[in-house]
Design a protein around this motif. Structure first.
Motif, PDB file in Angstrom:
ATOM      1  N   ASN A   1     -13.805  10.550  -3.201  1.00  0.00           N
ATOM      2  CA  ASN A   1     -12.686  10.430  -2.065  1.00  0.00           C
ATOM      3  C   ASN A   1     -12.124   8.888  -2.293  1.00  0.00           C
TER       4      ASN A   1
ATOM      5  N   PRO B   1      -6.256   6.059  -2.730  1.00  0.00           N
ATOM      6  CA  PRO B   1      -7.687   5.691  -1.666  1.00  0.00           C
ATOM      7  C   PRO B   1      -7.350   4.441  -2.148  1.00  0.00           C
TER       8      PRO B   1
ATOM      9  N   ILE C   1      -9.828   5.705   6.443  1.00  0.00           N
ATOM     10  CA  ILE C   1      -9.333   6.125   5.012  1.00  0.00           C
ATOM     11  C   ILE C   1      -7.906   6.866   5.003  1.00  0.00           C
TER      12      ILE C   1
ATOM     13  N   LEU D   1      -4.038   4.674   4.666  1.00  0.00           N
ATOM     14  CA  LEU D   1      -2.901   4.791   4.262  1.00  0.00           C
ATOM     15  C   LEU D   1      -1.642   5.473   4.581  1.00  0.00           C
TER      16      LEU D   1
END
Length: 581
Positions: A389, A501, A529, A533
């Motif tokens: 990720n 990321p 996350i 973002l």
């Protein structure tokens, strides 16, 4: 290997300029005669462009004028007409922010010079890191018969009885100063020992790696990669290549005949065996894109997993390129891979023969320099591609230069928003960091720096070095020099400046790497996350206001596909442009 030479004689493309009695033919031919060329040189013989990346500001290539004369001698001997053409020369040790930013510009310039001028074949005279891939990329796009001649590595450096590897010693000694192990005066004294002859880095840095890649791809004559720059055999190689390109033109042996998927697979395995630079990843991906060959990061990981690193050279090992040449050079490595079933033996080379026919009789003269597989430096030496990720598009690591104990690690992130932030903080003893942390550098990818500079091998903080620690896990979207070493994860894709990321990692976040299982993980819930973002805004790019910088920033792709310009992929043709006279 399936190649049928073209019929000879036949009309070559240069005759569109020089053949005939029209006003245009006389215009082109007549002007060139002001250099004293006799009329019969324009009789249809191959015109060979010697594309020379010599420059006083490209020190690695500072001796290429001499090699160009040897190439010319070979072309004359074989009945060709040599013309030396200066081309864009991007030096890693002088260009700012990085020569990588100008690799694509150099490739475009070379491509257009080859296409727009009366050249039937080309000798790609290269050396420094970016000159080799840029000229091969240009040649791949035009698909004009081409052969690579590299300038060769420097002689070994020596300082107080110890080998000094160009680049590698620089990183080591600069860390030793911060750790209090070396004085500034000693460092300055060692400077002269690092570069004591003409040539490229004497370690298995990017220049030597790309010379090896050219030979492994079949684009250079066998043995080209390792001959030292000042060795007389380097000049012999140049002259023999000049002879060979004339026959390649007659046979119409083109880059597209040589740089096949099998050739790229051979090169990837060679990179693992020699402990080659991570920069080879972006360069081969870009070269394959120009050829229309489907090459991906997955190919790098798949093909490299079982390849042992058998070349004992810095930065992975002990020796330097001079000893590699004396031991037998790249032909010995290729022979080893062939015997281990890791080589496409039928792959075609510029010699007109298969790669196996060129190396099957190679002899290893020093088994400590080129080791047998049971004494390899690293059992699995190919480039490792990690995904997760934090790097959905992948990131790369060079196992042969990493610390085994750090190949599985979980640590607290210490974040640097860009290289200036890193430089401002790293020497501050108040920085909250220890050897268990993971250093994270953002905004240094293709768009972010811009240019994807070689800053990924971040120097460690002095307070950690003073403990005797020499390595930590480092993650970035940057590159690192092929002369560098450490547990350094690079080319993280998508890059931070493109909204990957990596952009939203914060101090204190936990990061896990597991090289064996090819995993990199930011230990945060998916929802967190996604929320970060959603709040992220792209960094300002004040340098990208116009000119090539704007073109580069707008058109460059990610490192995971080679950091080339999307509009240049798979476009090939050497059609003769219309005459304007």
């Amino acid at each position: 290997m399936t190649f049928t030479p073209a019929k000879w004689p036949r009309k070559l493309r240069s005759q569109e300029w020089y053949g005939g009695t029209s006003r245009d033919n006389i215009y082109h031919r007549g002007w060139l005669k002001n250099q004293g060329y006799p009329h019969d040189l324009f009789d249809g013989r191959p015109v060979i462009g010697i594309l020379n990346t010599w420059s006083d500001l490209t020190p690695c290539n500072g001796h290429l004028r001499e090699l160009a004369e040897k190439v010319k001698a070979g072309v004359w001997e074989a009945g060709g007409f040599p013309v030396e053409v200066p081309v864009f020369s991007a030096s890693e040790n002088t260009f700012r922010p990085t020569a990588m930013m100008y690799r694509n510009l150099a490739a475009m310039a070379v491509e257009e010079q080859m296409r727009a001028q009366p050249i039937d074949g080309a000798v790609l005279l290269v050396g420094c890191d970016k000159t080799t891939p840029s000229l091969i990329m240009g040649a791949a796009s035009t698909d004009i018969p081409s052969i690579v001649v590299t300038g060769g590595p420097m002689l070994n450096g020596w300082f107080r009885g110890e080998r000094v590897g160009s680049g590698t010693a620089l990183w080591q000694m600069s860390e030793d100063i911060k750790a209090g192990k070396m004085t500034r005066e000693d460092f300055l004294e060692a400077e002269q020992a690092m570069s004591r002859s003409s040539g490229t880095c004497n370690t298995m840095g990017t220049a030597s790696t790309m010379a090896s890649m050219a030979e492994a791809l079949g684009m250079a004559l066998s043995g080209n990669a390792a001959i030292p720059a000042v060795d007389a055999r380097r000049r012999v190689m140049a002259q023999m290549s000049g002879r060979r390109i004339v026959q390649m033109v007659k046979d119409d042996l083109k880059p597209s005949d040589i740089m096949t998927k099998e050739a790229f697979e051979n090169a990837i395995r060679v990179n693992g065996a020699i402990g080659g630079s991570t920069n080879a990843v972006v360069h081969l991906l870009a070269m394959a894109g120009r050829c229309g060959v489907d090459l991906t990061l997955d190919d790098w990981d798949r093909l490299g997993r079982e390849v042992p690193t058998i070349v004992n050279l810095m930065p992975s090992g002990k020796y330097l390129m001079e000893e590699f040449f004396y031991a037998g050079g790249l032909p010995v490595v290729l022979k080893h891979l062939g015997e281990a079933g890791m080589l496409h033996k039928d792959a075609l080379t510029v010699s007109g023969d298969s790669i196996w026919s060129e190396v099957k009789d190679a002899v290893n003269w020093n088994e400590d320099v080129i080791r047998p597989a049971d004494r390899a430096l690293t059992a699995s030496g190919g480039i490792a591609v990690l995904r997760g990720n934090l790097a959905p598009g992948g990131c790369v690591l060079k196992p042969s230069a990493a610390t085994p104990a750090l190949m599985q690690h979980r640590g607290r992130a210490v974040v640097f928003e860009d290289i200036d932030d890193y430089k401002a903080k790293i020497n501050d003893d108040a920085l909250d960091i220890d050897e268990t942390c993971v250093m994270v550098l953002k905004n240094c990818g293709p768009k972010g720096y811009p240019g994807m500079s070689e800053v990924g091998n971040m120097g460690l903080p002095p307070k950690v070095l003073k403990k005797g620690i020499t390595d930590m896990v480092r993650i970035s979207d940057a590159r690192m020099s092929g002369t560098a070493y450490g547990t350094v994860l690079l080319h993280t894709a998508p890059e931070a400046a493109a909204g990957g990321p990596l952009a939203i990692v914060q101090n204190g976040d936990m990061i896990e790497i597991d090289v064996a299982n090819r995993r990199i993980h930011l230990d945060l819930p998916e929802e967190e996350i996604a929320a970060r973002l959603a709040q992220w805004t792209p960094p300002e790019m004040p340098a990208a206001n116009g000119g090539y910088t704007r073109l580069y920033h707008d058109a460059v792709e990610g490192a995971d596909t080679g950091a080339d310009f999307s509009f240049l992929k798979g476009c090939r043709g050497n059609e003769v442009p219309r005459d304007s006279h």
